[in-house]
Design a protein around this motif. Structure first.
Motif, short mmCIF file in Angstrom:
data_model
loop_
_atom_site.label_atom_id
_atom_site.label_comp_id
_atom_site.label_asym_id
_atom_site.label_seq_id
_atom_site.Cartn_x
_atom_site.Cartn_y
_atom_site.Cartn_z
N ALA A 56 -0.01 10.94 4.67
CA ALA A 56 0.39 10.35 5.94
C ALA A 56 1.61 9.44 5.77
O ALA A 56 2.50 9.40 6.62
CB ALA A 56 -0.78 9.57 6.54
N ARG A 57 1.65 8.72 4.67
CA ARG A 57 2.82 7.87 4.40
C ARG A 57 4.07 8.71 4.17
O ARG A 57 5.17 8.33 4.59
CB ARG A 57 2.54 6.99 3.18
CG ARG A 57 1.56 5.84 3.47
CD ARG A 57 1.18 5.10 2.22
NE ARG A 57 0.31 3.96 2.52
CZ ARG A 57 -0.54 3.44 1.65
NH1 ARG A 57 -0.64 3.96 0.43
NH2 ARG A 57 -1.28 2.40 1.99
N ARG A 58 3.90 9.85 3.53
CA ARG A 58 5.04 10.75 3.34
C ARG A 58 5.56 11.27 4.68
O ARG A 58 6.77 11.37 4.90
CB ARG A 58 4.65 11.92 2.43
CG ARG A 58 4.40 11.55 0.99
CD ARG A 58 3.97 12.77 0.18
NE ARG A 58 4.99 13.79 0.18
CZ ARG A 58 5.94 13.91 -0.74
NH1 ARG A 58 6.00 13.04 -1.73
NH2 ARG A 58 6.83 14.88 -0.68
N LEU A 59 4.65 11.57 5.60
CA LEU A 59 5.06 12.02 6.93
C LEU A 59 5.79 10.90 7.67
O LEU A 59 6.78 11.15 8.37
CB LEU A 59 3.84 12.48 7.72
CG LEU A 59 3.16 13.76 7.24
CD1 LEU A 59 1.88 14.01 8.03
CD2 LEU A 59 4.09 14.96 7.35
N GLN A 60 5.29 9.67 7.54
CA GLN A 60 5.95 8.54 8.19
C GLN A 60 7.37 8.36 7.64
O GLN A 60 8.32 8.16 8.40
CB GLN A 60 5.12 7.27 7.99
CG GLN A 60 5.80 5.98 8.44
CD GLN A 60 6.14 5.96 9.92
OE1 GLN A 60 5.43 6.54 10.73
NE2 GLN A 60 7.23 5.29 10.26
#
Length: 240
Positions: free
Chosen positions: A144-148
């Motif tokens: 999810a952090r990578r997507l953000q």
């Protein structure tokens, strides 16, 4: 394009050159409705970020997500909308009623969650993408952090549409919403009426939760929102 969408588009372009000029909080935003925009700490739904939509009712949540995609499409004209799912099932006439044109919509079939996450991350990183809807894959906190970070790079928005679990856990998304269906005010025994939702903001980074009754006016292309206590009182509605 309506005035609110035009202003959002100009802010988004400014943000590409100097993010600090986009808004008071340093982010370009999309308009939702006056009440929702005023409640959010960015004065609208921020671009360049991930947002979660928990589907208490799958059809209602899909419709509300399509509305967010439509606002991104209007604010970032010329960019593409990605719809990523194991079996993408988009109904263009229904999307058009919510303001989302199929002309710039690309359906991505990703049967494996790993492929869906890869497609979403690569798409969000691209400045030609206005928004990416990810359905059928639930990323862990690292993913999810990578997507953000990818959304921050590309400048569009990512929407993670997922089931309404009892314990959704931590998130790297800027906002988390829960969407369920409600009866439309113009419904009749022979007509369901316009899309209507129970809208709950569960989390907003730097903000506070909230809840509203929302209804889409397809003829005017506007979203009406009221606090739940006001929804049945006939109070004057706010539109965007």
């Amino acid at each position: 394009m309506d005035r609110a969408a035009l202003l959002a588009g100009l802010r988004a372009r400014i943000a590409r050159f100097d993010p600090g000029l986009a808004s008071g909080e340093g982010r370009a935003t999309l308009p939702l409705s006056p009440e929702l925009d005023a409640h959010l700490p960015w004065n609208g739904l921020p671009l360049a970020g991930m947002h979660e939509v928990l589907a208490a009712d799958p059809g209602a949540a899909m419709g509300f997500s399509a509305l967010m995609l439509a606002r991104a499409q209007a604010a970032l004209p010329g960019r593409t909308i990605l719809w990523i799912a194991p079996e993408p099932d988009a109904y263009p006439p229904g999307l058009a009623q919510l303001g989302l044109s199929a002309a710039s919509l690309v359906l991505v079939r990703a049967a494996r969650p790993a492929d869906a996450l890869w497609a979403a991350e690569e798409g969000l990183r691209c400045p030609a993408i206005a928004a990416a809807l990810l359905f059928g894959a639930t990323p862990d906190l690292t993913a999810a952090r990578r997507l953000q970070l990818a959304a921050e790079t590309g400048g569009g928005i990512g929407l993670l549409l997922r089931p309404d679990d009892e314990s959704p856990g931590p998130t790297a998304a800027l906002t988390r919403w829960r969407i369920s269906a409600r009866a439309a005010s113009n419904a009749t025994p022979h007509h369901l009426g316009d899309p209507a939702w129970e809208i709950a903001l569960l989390r907003a980074r730097g903000g506070r939760p909230g809840a509203w009754a929302g209804e889409w006016d397809a003829a005017r292309g506007t979203l009406t929102t009221l606090a739940p206590a006001e929804a049945g009182t006939g109070a004057k509605r706010k539109r965007a």
